[in-house]
Design an enzyme around this catalytic site. Sequence first.
Site, PDB file in Angstrom:
ATOM      1  N   CYS A 263       0.803  -1.237   0.000  1.00  4.66           N
ATOM      2  CA  CYS A 263       0.000   0.000   0.000  1.00  4.66           C
ATOM      3  C   CYS A 263       0.833   1.283   0.000  1.00  4.66           C
ATOM      4  O   CYS A 263       0.711   2.088  -0.923  1.00  4.66           O
ATOM      5  CB  CYS A 263      -0.943  -0.010   1.185  1.00  4.66           C
ATOM      6  SG  CYS A 263      -1.955  -1.478   1.204  1.00  4.66           S
TER       7      CYS A 263
HETATM    8  C1  UGA Z   1      -1.158   0.758   5.286  1.00  6.40           C
HETATM    9  C2  UGA Z   1      -1.837   1.852   6.143  1.00  6.40           C
HETATM   10  O1  UGA Z   1      -1.214   1.913   7.421  1.00  6.40           O
HETATM   11  C3  UGA Z   1      -3.327   1.549   6.315  1.00  6.40           C
HETATM   12  O2  UGA Z   1      -3.952   2.615   7.012  1.00  6.40           O
HETATM   13  C4  UGA Z   1      -3.974   1.417   4.924  1.00  6.40           C
HETATM   14  O3  UGA Z   1      -5.341   1.108   5.016  1.00  6.40           O
HETATM   15  C5  UGA Z   1      -3.267   0.305   4.172  1.00  6.40           C
HETATM   16  O4  UGA Z   1      -1.866   0.639   4.052  1.00  6.40           O
HETATM   17  C6  UGA Z   1      -3.899   0.189   2.805  1.00  6.40           C
HETATM   18  O5  UGA Z   1      -3.838   1.144   2.023  1.00  6.40           O
HETATM   19  O6  UGA Z   1      -4.531  -0.829   2.526  1.00  6.40           O
HETATM   20  P1  UGA Z   1      -0.207  -1.687   5.765  1.00  6.40           P
HETATM   21  O7  UGA Z   1       0.227  -1.718   4.340  1.00  6.40           O
HETATM   22  O8  UGA Z   1      -0.869  -2.872   6.348  1.00  6.40           O
HETATM   23  O9  UGA Z   1      -1.209  -0.450   6.022  1.00  6.40           O
HETATM   24  O10 UGA Z   1       1.117  -1.423   6.593  1.00  6.40           O
HETATM   25  P2  UGA Z   1       1.588  -0.428   7.764  1.00  6.40           P
HETATM   26  O11 UGA Z   1       1.290  -0.992   9.085  1.00  6.40           O
HETATM   27  O12 UGA Z   1       1.141   0.943   7.472  1.00  6.40           O
HETATM   28  O13 UGA Z   1       3.174  -0.500   7.560  1.00  6.40           O
HETATM   29  C7  UGA Z   1       3.747  -0.139   6.307  1.00  6.40           C
HETATM   30  C8  UGA Z   1       5.249  -0.169   6.393  1.00  6.40           C
HETATM   31  O14 UGA Z   1       5.726   0.927   7.150  1.00  6.40           O
HETATM   32  C9  UGA Z   1       5.843  -1.425   7.034  1.00  6.40           C
HETATM   33  O15 UGA Z   1       6.950  -1.819   6.262  1.00  6.40           O
HETATM   34  C10 UGA Z   1       6.279  -0.954   8.408  1.00  6.40           C
HETATM   35  O16 UGA Z   1       7.353  -1.674   8.926  1.00  6.40           O
HETATM   36  C11 UGA Z   1       6.671   0.487   8.105  1.00  6.40           C
HETATM   37  N1  UGA Z   1       6.598   1.388   9.278  1.00  6.40           N
HETATM   38  C12 UGA Z   1       5.394   1.653   9.870  1.00  6.40           C
HETATM   39  C13 UGA Z   1       7.763   2.004   9.723  1.00  6.40           C
HETATM   40  O17 UGA Z   1       8.859   1.804   9.172  1.00  6.40           O
HETATM   41  N2  UGA Z   1       7.666   2.871  10.778  1.00  6.40           N
HETATM   42  C14 UGA Z   1       6.498   3.141  11.386  1.00  6.40           C
HETATM   43  O18 UGA Z   1       6.488   3.963  12.342  1.00  6.40           O
HETATM   44  C15 UGA Z   1       5.328   2.517  10.922  1.00  6.40           C
END
Ligand code: UGA
Length: 447
Positions: A263
């Site tokens: 995403c």
């Molecule tokens: C993301 C969004 O958070 C959701 O709100 C959205 O609905 C979704 O995409 C979508 O469009 O369907 P997701 O892809 O499940 O959700 O993943 P996240 O939890 O957002 O994490 C994304 C990436 O960012 C991961 O690689 C995680 O490790 C990284 N991350 C996250 C960080 O490096 N630092 C952070 O503080 C948070």
Amino acid sequence: MRISVVGCGFVGLTTGVALAHLGYRVHLVDINKNRLSSITEGESPFYEPLLDKMLMTGLKNKTITMGSDIEKAVKTSKFIIIAVQTPVDKGGSSNLSFLLKCSRSIARSLSAGKIIIIKSTVPPGTTLNKVVPILESDSGLKAGKDFGIVMNPEFLQEGRAIKDTLEPSRIIVGSLKKKHGEQVMSLFHSIDAPKLITDIPTAEMIKLVSNCFLATKISFANEIANLCEKVGVDVVEVMDGVGLDDRIGRRFLNAGLGFGGSCLPKDLSALIAFSRNHDLNLRLLKATESVNSAQPLRAVDLLEETLGSLKGKKIAILGLAFKSGVDDVRDTRALPIATELVSRGATVMGYDPLANENFQKLLPSISLKPSIKDALFGADGCIIQTEEKEFAKLRQQDFSGMRNRFVIDGRRVIQSPKKLTDFGINIKAIGLGDTKSVRGKGGSSAK
Ligand code: UGA
């Protein structure tokens, strides 16, 4: 009242199962026979906590049915949710081919009184300029008058998707005609969350902008982390302090090895491409993207700074999924890391509690192990790439099989680095550098 969900990927299946849980009769539609047969058995095709259990309940009490016939599904449902994938094209823009094909199939059996709900993430204008013309011309009906058209973006995170669907941060419904927006919003009457009805392009924009902002927060934290390393300041403490300002907030300021998944990277590139088509250069989002491309390699550089040339060295990667608690390897940062390690002459071993099999398909050349201990055995160094709980709890004895006990904490998960350094384990951490001067704490949460 029956709701059909077309597309049983992560979003479609979760949405369908959650709606059945709310008391609706849900019909799941997918053209992928393997996926359908696994769902029929009550097994989700991907790992998601609670999903299998709730799917099984829906199947048992017959609130969930499924099939591959879209036209039949449309004829027998009041609401038709489209949740097909909109992957990124080579040029970075959204590939709408699945969405448009599905719209054509729906249009063939569309009749008056139905409401079409788009859940797929799309650039602003897509629903009105691309989907509606197909629905109208192939059905002979008029959008807004004969049938409803609504955009209802999802904001669920993998690994907590059911919770995010049943307890969302907000529900956004964009509609052409207010009454259709209200009808769709009323489907969620039992959910207590802020609710906003907008027009369709606004709802489309809200979804993309939300993900781009989250991505920007992460890249911002990563840039600051790289600076913190230079000056011996702990980025975790910095962000703890910065995040106390509720105008900023602490969530998504966890520095690490960059963001992956299906995403954030995709939506970032889609909004950049969309803006380019409108003669606008989104410099901030481009910088977010470029910080994210460089960040995984920071772990490899940190390894090399200590180990010297990586040629002939054995390196373990702990965590291969795009984040902890999922088996999804789409755009995982483990891929550029492993590829770079191999290109610098290292042999790579990997371990993930859920994603080994999926990662092996992505990169068959690396050797995947069934446990942390096996992955670390004989290694000259290791990179922690996700926030798995078991990585946070690593103890001195877990490293005993390493040839050289050197760890890069790429996600700031190790809770007591000081304890490990006292036993001669050399730890470097993103946003901290050398842990000889450890003052921080690990285990920040991306949730
Ligand atoms: C993301 C969004 O958070 C959701 O709100 C959205 O609905 C979704 O995409 C979508 O469009 O369907 P997701 O892809 O499940 O959700 O993943 P996240 O939890 O957002 O994490 C994304 C990436 O960012 C991961 O690689 C995680 O490790 C990284 N991350 C996250 C960080 O490096 N630092 C952070 O503080 C948070």
